[in-house]
Design a protein around this motif. Sequence first.
Motif, mmCIF file in Angstrom:
data_model
loop_
_atom_site.group_PDB
_atom_site.id
_atom_site.type_symbol
_atom_site.label_atom_id
_atom_site.label_comp_id
_atom_site.label_asym_id
_atom_site.label_seq_id
_atom_site.Cartn_x
_atom_site.Cartn_y
_atom_site.Cartn_z
ATOM 1 N N ALA A 1 42.064 43.826 52.543
ATOM 2 C CA ALA A 1 42.854 43.499 53.731
ATOM 3 C C ALA A 1 41.918 43.406 54.932
ATOM 4 C CB ALA A 1 43.934 44.555 53.959
ATOM 5 N N THR A 2 40.860 42.642 54.772
ATOM 6 C CA THR A 2 39.786 42.578 55.769
ATOM 7 C C THR A 2 40.043 41.600 56.900
ATOM 8 O OG1 THR A 2 38.675 41.151 54.156
ATOM 9 C CG2 THR A 2 37.906 43.422 54.317
ATOM 10 N N GLY A 3 41.184 40.924 56.892
ATOM 11 C CA GLY A 3 41.573 40.111 58.030
ATOM 12 C C GLY A 3 40.744 38.860 58.223
ATOM 13 N N ALA A 4 40.638 38.444 59.478
ATOM 14 C CA ALA A 4 39.916 37.219 59.817
ATOM 15 C C ALA A 4 39.178 37.421 61.134
ATOM 16 C CB ALA A 4 40.886 36.049 59.922
ATOM 17 N N SER A 5 38.229 36.527 61.408
ATOM 18 C CA SER A 5 37.430 36.587 62.634
ATOM 19 C C SER A 5 37.521 35.250 63.360
ATOM 20 C CB SER A 5 35.965 36.881 62.309
ATOM 21 O OG SER A 5 35.829 38.097 61.616
ATOM 22 N N ASN B 1 37.747 36.937 56.526
ATOM 23 C CA ASN B 1 36.584 37.800 56.283
ATOM 24 C C ASN B 1 36.465 38.088 54.785
ATOM 25 O OD1 ASN B 1 35.994 38.041 59.062
ATOM 26 N ND2 ASN B 1 37.498 39.670 59.280
ATOM 27 N N SER B 2 35.996 37.112 54.053
ATOM 28 C CA SER B 2 35.959 37.232 52.588
ATOM 29 C C SER B 2 34.602 36.913 51.994
ATOM 30 C CB SER B 2 37.003 36.297 51.963
ATOM 31 O OG SER B 2 36.715 34.935 52.292
ATOM 32 N N ALA B 3 33.578 36.766 52.824
ATOM 33 C CA ALA B 3 32.256 36.371 52.313
ATOM 34 C C ALA B 3 31.735 37.349 51.267
ATOM 35 C CB ALA B 3 31.269 36.243 53.474
ATOM 36 N N PHE B 4 32.092 38.634 51.408
ATOM 37 C CA PHE B 4 31.582 39.649 50.476
ATOM 38 C C PHE B 4 32.152 39.494 49.067
ATOM 39 C CE2 PHE B 4 35.481 41.327 52.165
ATOM 40 C CZ PHE B 4 36.048 42.047 51.134
ATOM 41 N N LEU B 5 33.162 38.632 48.908
ATOM 42 C CA LEU B 5 33.775 38.417 47.595
ATOM 43 C C LEU B 5 33.219 37.189 46.873
ATOM 44 C CD1 LEU B 5 37.516 39.083 48.533
ATOM 45 C CD2 LEU B 5 36.041 40.580 47.174
ATOM 46 N N GLN B 6 32.286 36.493 47.481
ATOM 47 C CA GLN B 6 31.804 35.221 46.927
ATOM 48 C C GLN B 6 31.304 35.351 45.494
ATOM 49 O OE1 GLN B 6 32.017 32.226 48.128
ATOM 50 N NE2 GLN B 6 32.677 32.612 50.224
ATOM 51 N N GLU B 7 30.628 36.449 45.167
ATOM 52 C CA GLU B 7 30.036 36.621 43.832
ATOM 53 C C GLU B 7 30.860 37.538 42.933
ATOM 54 O OE1 GLU B 7 27.437 34.785 43.140
ATOM 55 O OE2 GLU B 7 27.361 34.066 45.218
ATOM 56 N N SER B 8 32.063 37.885 43.354
ATOM 57 C CA SER B 8 32.853 38.889 42.631
ATOM 58 C C SER B 8 33.683 38.312 41.497
ATOM 59 C CB SER B 8 33.795 39.606 43.609
ATOM 60 O OG SER B 8 34.778 38.699 44.094
ATOM 61 N N GLU C 1 39.187 34.754 43.032
ATOM 62 C CA GLU C 1 39.405 33.358 43.412
ATOM 63 C C GLU C 1 39.669 33.235 44.915
ATOM 64 O OE1 GLU C 1 42.327 29.534 42.419
ATOM 65 O OE2 GLU C 1 42.677 31.483 41.446
ATOM 66 N N LEU C 2 38.951 32.292 45.542
ATOM 67 C CA LEU C 2 39.112 31.994 46.954
ATOM 68 C C LEU C 2 39.488 30.527 47.127
ATOM 69 C CD1 LEU C 2 35.872 33.710 48.356
ATOM 70 C CD2 LEU C 2 38.139 34.739 48.131
ATOM 71 N N THR C 3 40.210 30.209 48.189
ATOM 72 C CA THR C 3 40.496 28.817 48.520
ATOM 73 C C THR C 3 39.244 28.204 49.150
ATOM 74 O OG1 THR C 3 41.227 29.272 50.780
ATOM 75 C CG2 THR C 3 42.885 29.435 49.023
ATOM 76 N N PRO C 4 39.199 26.882 49.307
ATOM 77 C CA PRO C 4 38.032 26.261 49.951
ATOM 78 C C PRO C 4 37.744 26.803 51.344
ATOM 79 C CG PRO C 4 39.320 24.594 48.810
ATOM 80 C CD PRO C 4 40.115 25.871 48.733
ATOM 81 N N ARG C 5 38.757 27.282 52.069
ATOM 82 C CA ARG C 5 38.512 27.824 53.408
ATOM 83 C C ARG C 5 38.297 29.340 53.388
ATOM 84 N NH1 ARG C 5 42.707 29.921 56.466
ATOM 85 N NH2 ARG C 5 41.558 29.227 58.327
ATOM 86 N N GLY C 6 38.234 29.929 52.182
ATOM 87 C CA GLY C 6 37.862 31.331 52.072
ATOM 88 C C GLY C 6 38.998 32.317 51.957
ATOM 89 N N GLU C 7 40.244 31.874 51.882
ATOM 90 C CA GLU C 7 41.351 32.811 51.715
ATOM 91 C C GLU C 7 41.392 33.326 50.274
ATOM 92 O OE1 GLU C 7 44.794 31.265 54.767
ATOM 93 O OE2 GLU C 7 44.511 30.169 52.893
ATOM 94 N N VAL C 8 41.737 34.594 50.111
ATOM 95 C CA VAL C 8 41.883 35.177 48.776
ATOM 96 C C VAL C 8 43.211 34.701 48.188
ATOM 97 C CG1 VAL C 8 41.979 37.295 47.425
ATOM 98 C CG2 VAL C 8 40.578 37.203 49.498
ATOM 99 N N VAL C 9 43.146 34.101 47.013
ATOM 100 C CA VAL C 9 44.343 33.569 46.368
ATOM 101 C C VAL C 9 45.145 34.711 45.746
ATOM 102 C CG1 VAL C 9 45.228 32.030 44.579
ATOM 103 C CG2 VAL C 9 43.200 31.378 45.899
ATOM 104 N N ILE C 10 46.412 34.836 46.127
ATOM 105 C CA ILE C 10 47.270 35.899 45.595
ATOM 106 C C ILE C 10 48.597 35.309 45.132
ATOM 107 C CG2 ILE C 10 46.271 37.724 47.014
ATOM 108 C CD1 ILE C 10 48.695 37.436 48.897
ATOM 109 N N ASP C 11 49.312 36.085 44.289
ATOM 110 C CA ASP C 11 50.655 35.698 43.885
ATOM 111 C C ASP C 11 51.667 36.451 44.745
ATOM 112 O OD1 ASP C 11 50.811 38.293 42.891
ATOM 113 O OD2 ASP C 11 50.625 37.695 40.782
#
Length: 559
Positions: free
Chosen positions: A327-331, A460-467, A470-480
């Motif tokens: 839940a790291t939000g956005a900048s 604020n999802s850059a830290f998940l890039q190698e995890s 799944e992220l959208t092209p703009r960096g949002e974490v994909v959730i159901d």
Amino acid sequence: MLDQNLANQLRQLLGNLQRPVELLTTVEPGATDKVSQDTLALCAEIAEMSDLVTAREAEGDERAERSPSFTIRAAEDHASAVTFAGLPMGHEFTSLVLALLNIGGHPSKAAVDTLEQIKDIEGEHRFETFFSQSCQNCPDVVQALDLMATLNPNITHVAIDGSAFPDEADERGVMAVPTVFHNGEDFGSGRMTLEEIIERVDTGAAEKAAARLAEADPYEVLVLGGGPAGSTAAIYAARKGIRTGLVAERMGGQVNDTMSIENVTGTSHTEGPKLAAEMERHVNDYEVDLVKSQQAVGVTTAEQEGGYHSVELASGATLRTRSLVVATGASWRTMGVPGEEEYRNKGVTFCPHCDGPLFKGKRVAVIGGGNSGVEAAIDLAGIVGHVTVLEFMDSMRADQVLQDKLRSLPNVDIVLGAATQEVLGDGSRVTGLTYQDRATEEVHELELEGIFVQIGLVPNSAFLQESGVELTPRGEVVIDERGATNVPGIFAAGDVSTTPYKQIVVAFGSGSTASLSAFDHLIRTSAPADQSAADTAAGTKVVDAEDEPTDVADTVTSK
């Protein structure tokens, strides 16, 4: 000087004083300017509210370096003292109240180990903070440094209202608030927590903190982010009686940057910093291991790590957890043009409420024609000399009522189809920018002193890039709909996720959903073998999938 409501509140709070306090005023003889007169009136009014407070004119070496100003100090030993140059009103009124209480012996609510760490800081540390009364981030910095000066005689702090000392602010290159100087050198701009300041001043603090965190037992739920979604997720997890941790670079997140909030049901009006403080207090009502001023830089999933998700922090520590809520939000989104980073906080800024007063009478540009950009331009038009709004598209995106208001202002120009090319400066501050007319491709130059960037947010999802999450092209974490990601045991909530509406109340709801889903995951899966015995010994029941209650919905519903 104070309205009746503030006066009544302050009089009541001064009842907590435990020792005498002196207010020493430094005002030029015969001064008739408003700030000087208000300084004298404020100190006299405060002194009348309590028998433990006296106010008098400073004499000789007691006089402060700047006039008008006043110093708050312990009357008996003079060991604790802080100084306000200019008036601590607006958002800074709380800083004034806390300074009076802390110097008057009322104990701080900061963690005991933090207070002891402050007392042990060695060396001379002279801090000066430039603030504005409209800045919602300034009080955190001012109050942190005031507390440090109160507890440690080697530390001094002067809080300076930039609008009361514009020449000094200009001479020292202050183009954003809060701006802090340490022993005369630039220490930093923007919001800083008490823990962050201590870490920079106290050599080895970061290493000590990392070592403590590395020794922490694995969590059952670990939440990343301290905004509305993260705070709510932590509360819901802790209410289940499971081991919960919350890592927050900044408690409150973007809420701290919101001036007025009027759409939280049940609360007709509040301000961002107030709501952020209330959220932190609510989290502290429960057994949540709160890890502040820490940032996640990487995640390794349980599948890769042998049963636990691992979160690597910027400090070097690694935390382990059975389930993870992101839940790291956005900048603020940046322009990405040459000169932007070089002149950040030297004319390039993102907060019109905070930094607007520093540009009084000057020429500024607002980048962005959405609601936030137009609202910023309207606010700034009442302070600065001239505003130019640059909108990339061929039409404004803001609500029509805002556009109508903007176009009615005499000191505002609007340029449509404008692509910002470069931020210009003289090496120390902004002098202008260039933009290209997208229709004609002609490049224009604007002479400016300030640039306010209002072009949206980036997750604020850059830290998940190698995890593997799944992220959208703009960096949002994909959730159901349950807040679950594609990785079992990892959930997301709030502005960092694909939740469609980026609103505070939506973040509250998505935080609870993600947390309840994380709990559901825990009761459906077995704990790693090395932790099951420890959980049992600690009284935490680990429910295997075979032992799952008949109605899972009953298990995950919280009152």
